[in-house]
Motif scaffolding. Structure first.
Motif, short mmCIF file in Angstrom:
data_model
loop_
_atom_site.label_atom_id
_atom_site.label_comp_id
_atom_site.label_asym_id
_atom_site.label_seq_id
_atom_site.Cartn_x
_atom_site.Cartn_y
_atom_site.Cartn_z
N ALA A 60 0.84 -1.20 0.00
CA ALA A 60 0.00 0.00 0.00
C ALA A 60 0.87 1.25 0.00
O ALA A 60 0.59 2.23 -0.72
CB ALA A 60 -0.93 0.00 1.21
N ALA A 61 1.95 1.23 0.78
CA ALA A 61 2.85 2.37 0.83
C ALA A 61 3.55 2.57 -0.52
O ALA A 61 3.78 3.71 -0.95
CB ALA A 61 3.88 2.18 1.93
N ALA A 62 3.87 1.47 -1.18
CA ALA A 62 4.50 1.56 -2.50
C ALA A 62 3.59 2.26 -3.50
O ALA A 62 4.02 3.14 -4.27
CB ALA A 62 4.87 0.17 -3.00
N LEU A 63 2.32 1.89 -3.49
CA LEU A 63 1.37 2.53 -4.40
C LEU A 63 1.16 3.99 -4.03
O LEU A 63 0.94 4.84 -4.92
CB LEU A 63 0.04 1.78 -4.38
CG LEU A 63 0.06 0.38 -5.00
CD1 LEU A 63 -1.30 -0.28 -4.83
CD2 LEU A 63 0.44 0.44 -6.48
N GLU A 64 1.22 4.31 -2.75
CA GLU A 64 1.07 5.71 -2.33
C GLU A 64 2.19 6.57 -2.88
O GLU A 64 1.98 7.74 -3.23
CB GLU A 64 1.04 5.79 -0.80
CG GLU A 64 -0.27 5.32 -0.18
CD GLU A 64 -0.23 5.37 1.35
OE1 GLU A 64 0.72 5.98 1.90
OE2 GLU A 64 -1.13 4.79 1.98
N VAL A 65 3.39 6.02 -2.93
CA VAL A 65 4.53 6.77 -3.49
C VAL A 65 4.28 7.10 -4.96
O VAL A 65 4.57 8.21 -5.43
CB VAL A 65 5.83 5.96 -3.33
CG1 VAL A 65 6.97 6.62 -4.12
CG2 VAL A 65 6.21 5.84 -1.87
N LEU A 66 3.73 6.14 -5.69
CA LEU A 66 3.49 6.33 -7.12
C LEU A 66 2.24 7.15 -7.40
O LEU A 66 2.10 7.72 -8.50
CB LEU A 66 3.38 4.98 -7.82
CG LEU A 66 4.61 4.07 -7.78
CD1 LEU A 66 4.32 2.79 -8.56
CD2 LEU A 66 5.83 4.77 -8.36
N ALA A 67 1.33 7.23 -6.46
CA ALA A 67 0.02 7.84 -6.70
C ALA A 67 0.07 9.25 -7.28
O ALA A 67 -0.67 9.55 -8.23
CB ALA A 67 -0.81 7.82 -5.41
N PRO A 68 0.90 10.17 -6.75
CA PRO A 68 0.91 11.51 -7.33
C PRO A 68 1.35 11.53 -8.79
O PRO A 68 0.89 12.36 -9.57
CB PRO A 68 1.91 12.27 -6.44
CG PRO A 68 2.01 11.47 -5.18
CD PRO A 68 1.80 10.06 -5.59
N TYR A 69 2.24 10.64 -9.14
CA TYR A 69 2.71 10.56 -10.52
C TYR A 69 1.62 9.98 -11.42
O TYR A 69 1.39 10.44 -12.53
CB TYR A 69 3.97 9.69 -10.59
CG TYR A 69 5.13 10.24 -9.77
CD1 TYR A 69 6.09 11.05 -10.35
CD2 TYR A 69 5.24 9.95 -8.41
CE1 TYR A 69 7.15 11.55 -9.61
CE2 TYR A 69 6.30 10.44 -7.66
CZ TYR A 69 7.25 11.25 -8.26
OH TYR A 69 8.29 11.75 -7.52
N VAL A 70 0.95 8.95 -10.92
CA VAL A 70 -0.15 8.34 -11.66
C VAL A 70 -1.27 9.35 -11.88
O VAL A 70 -1.90 9.40 -12.95
CB VAL A 70 -0.68 7.09 -10.92
CG1 VAL A 70 -1.95 6.56 -11.58
CG2 VAL A 70 0.39 6.00 -10.87
N ALA A 71 -1.51 10.19 -10.88
CA ALA A 71 -2.60 11.17 -10.95
C ALA A 71 -2.41 12.20 -12.07
O ALA A 71 -3.38 12.79 -12.54
CB ALA A 71 -2.74 11.89 -9.61
N THR A 72 -1.16 12.39 -12.50
CA THR A 72 -0.93 13.34 -13.60
C THR A 72 -1.38 12.77 -14.94
O THR A 72 -1.48 13.51 -15.93
CB THR A 72 0.57 13.69 -13.71
OG1 THR A 72 1.30 12.52 -14.13
CG2 THR A 72 1.12 14.20 -12.40
N GLY A 73 -1.61 11.46 -15.00
CA GLY A 73 -1.96 10.82 -16.27
C GLY A 73 -0.74 10.42 -17.08
O GLY A 73 -0.89 9.96 -18.23
#
Length: 448
Positions: A60-73
């Motif tokens: 879950a923490a790993a995905l949280e790290v990537l989340a802001p980058y994913v959110a940019t599209g």
């Protein structure tokens, strides 16, 4: 964060901490800095931090790290997150995450998404997704991979056959041949026919190709080897001009224990200069693998001594072999002979001298000679200095060219514990183009 900015920095390694430096930070225990920079828009730090967390079971923490980058599209981040989800057995979530990007027509997303679908029992959907893009060789190759598992080989073969039988006229009026798109259509159709057991048809198709070698492999030679049609392979190797078929034959014979037969293949006369040169190198490598280093030396020396043979890459190969055989002084003697013959030693040959001097225990001499050479390469000299424990001198040498050698300079700064200086150097803003290339089908061109 902005997707276009992330993409530009990741592709050009401009204004960011590249993956090589991130690896060095982790290697030297600076994981706190990696974690900190991951939260500040440093993609390679974020990717590594997510990997480290995943290794520790903190998914879950790993995905949280990537989340802001994913959110940019930004597709690269989406692909990384989807790959993690799939690896963890959460394929439905991976598919849901990637689907909008594939449906938007992004070329790399199309391929990733189609292969993802196929791996998880949705082969027909994957095939139909890529079907309209059969004119794109990269996507067509994925379609053929998918077709095998989806039972759609006949459909894929029909699509490719139509492309082969109805080539288009090249837009360039000076080019009179008809153009097949995708350019690998024949190769892909042959792969399908071999998979279907229609080997003779596959062979006939491959004999019609204009380009026989791709990435130093010849599909026809590899097919003949897989099908144990060695005599046909031997006949093909005798006439194929680039030597890739001969390499395939030699590999098969070596694997079967017929080392002398493999050697004989490489010793066959004739063929192009490219075939003779590269065949000699492969022969030397074969001899070394079987403990016949002296014979390999003779092969490489003959190659270098031949008319036109003293090219820098051939001389480099010979001198590296001398060093590997514990004879660096012989490599230096050979370079001395060339220098005496030519009256000078350009950097392309002088650089070969440096590791030989080091192997002879003459590192300081190598550094002094390199510094005095009129064409000296500061990067190479800095590496010599750093390897000698003179890292401060290496940094001083590189600093005037820091805009060009930033990652190398940062590496040495990190070695001295100057992590913040290294990061500041790499993050220095650089001008970016006003428009960035788009990785979609429109920008790359659709198939006719």
């Amino acid at each position: 964060m902005d997707a276009a900015d992330l993409d530009y920095r990741a592709r050009t390694l401009s204004g960011c901490i590249p993956s090589s430096v991130v690896s060095r930070l982790v290697e030297l225990g600076h994981t706190d800095e990696v974690e900190f920079q991951a939260g500040r828009g440093e993609w390679f730090c974020a990717r590594e931090q997510a990997r480290l967390l995943a290794e520790r079971g903190r998914r879950a923490a790993a995905l949280e790290v990537l989340a802001p980058y994913v959110a940019t599209g930004w597709w690269t981040a989406v692909e990384a997150a989807a790959g993690m989800l799939e690896e963890w057995g959460r394929s439905d979530e991976a598919i849901a995450l990637a689907r909008p990007h594939a449906e938007a027509g992004k070329r790399s997303a199309l391929r990733f998404f189609a292969l993802l679908l196929a791996r998880h029992g949705k082969g027909d959907e994957a095939f139909d997704l890529l079907r309209p893009h059969v004119g794109d060789g990269w996507l067509a190759a994925a379609l053929v991979d998918i077709a095998g598992g989806a039972g759609r080989d006949d459909d894929a073969a029909a699509l490719l056959t139509a492309r082969i039988e109805e080539p288009r006229t090249c837009d360039d009026p000076t080019y009179r041949r008809r153009v097949i798109e995708p350019s690998n259509a024949v190769d892909l159709l042959a792969a399908i026919r071999e998979r279907q057991g229609r080997v003779d048809e596959a062979i006939d198709l491959l004999r019609t190709r204009e380009t026989t070698s791709v990435n130093d492999r010849d599909q026809l030679a590899d097919l003949l080897a897989r099908q144990d049609r060695i005599e046909e392979l031997r006949a093909y190797a005798a006439v194929e001009s680039l030597g890739t078929a001969a390499q395939c034959l030699a590999e098969v014979l070596e694997e079967r224990g017929d080392v002398e037969g493999a050697i004989a293949v490489y010793r066959q006369p004739g063929g192009s200069l490219f075939r003779r040169n590269h065949g000699a190198v492969r022969l030397a490598e074969l001899l070394v693998r079987h403990g016949r280093g002296d014979e390999a030396t003779d092969v490489l020396r003959s190659l270098a001594d031949a008319s036109g043979g003293a090219e820098d890459w051939i001389v480099d190969m010979l001198c590296t072999h001398y060093a590997d055989q514990g004879r660096p002084e012989d490599g230096l003697a050979y370079l001395d002979t060339l220098k005496e013959r030519d009256g000078e030693e350009g950097w392309e040959f002088f650089r070969i001298r440096l590791p030989l001097l080091v192997a002879c225990g003459r590192r300081d001499e190598a550094i002094d000679l390199a510094m005095a050479h009129p064409e000296h390469d500061t990067w190479a000299i800095a590496e010599l200095l750093a390897d000698a424990g003179r890292t401060e001198e290496a940094i001083a040498l590189l600093e005037p060219d820091e805009d060009v050698v930033g990652p190398v300079l940062a590496w040495h700064l990190i070695d001295l514990g100057r992590v913040r200086d290294a990061v500041a150097l790499l993050q220095r803003p650089k001008p970016t183009p006003s428009t960035l290339p788009q990785d979609d089908l429109t920008a790359r061109g659709t198939s006719p």
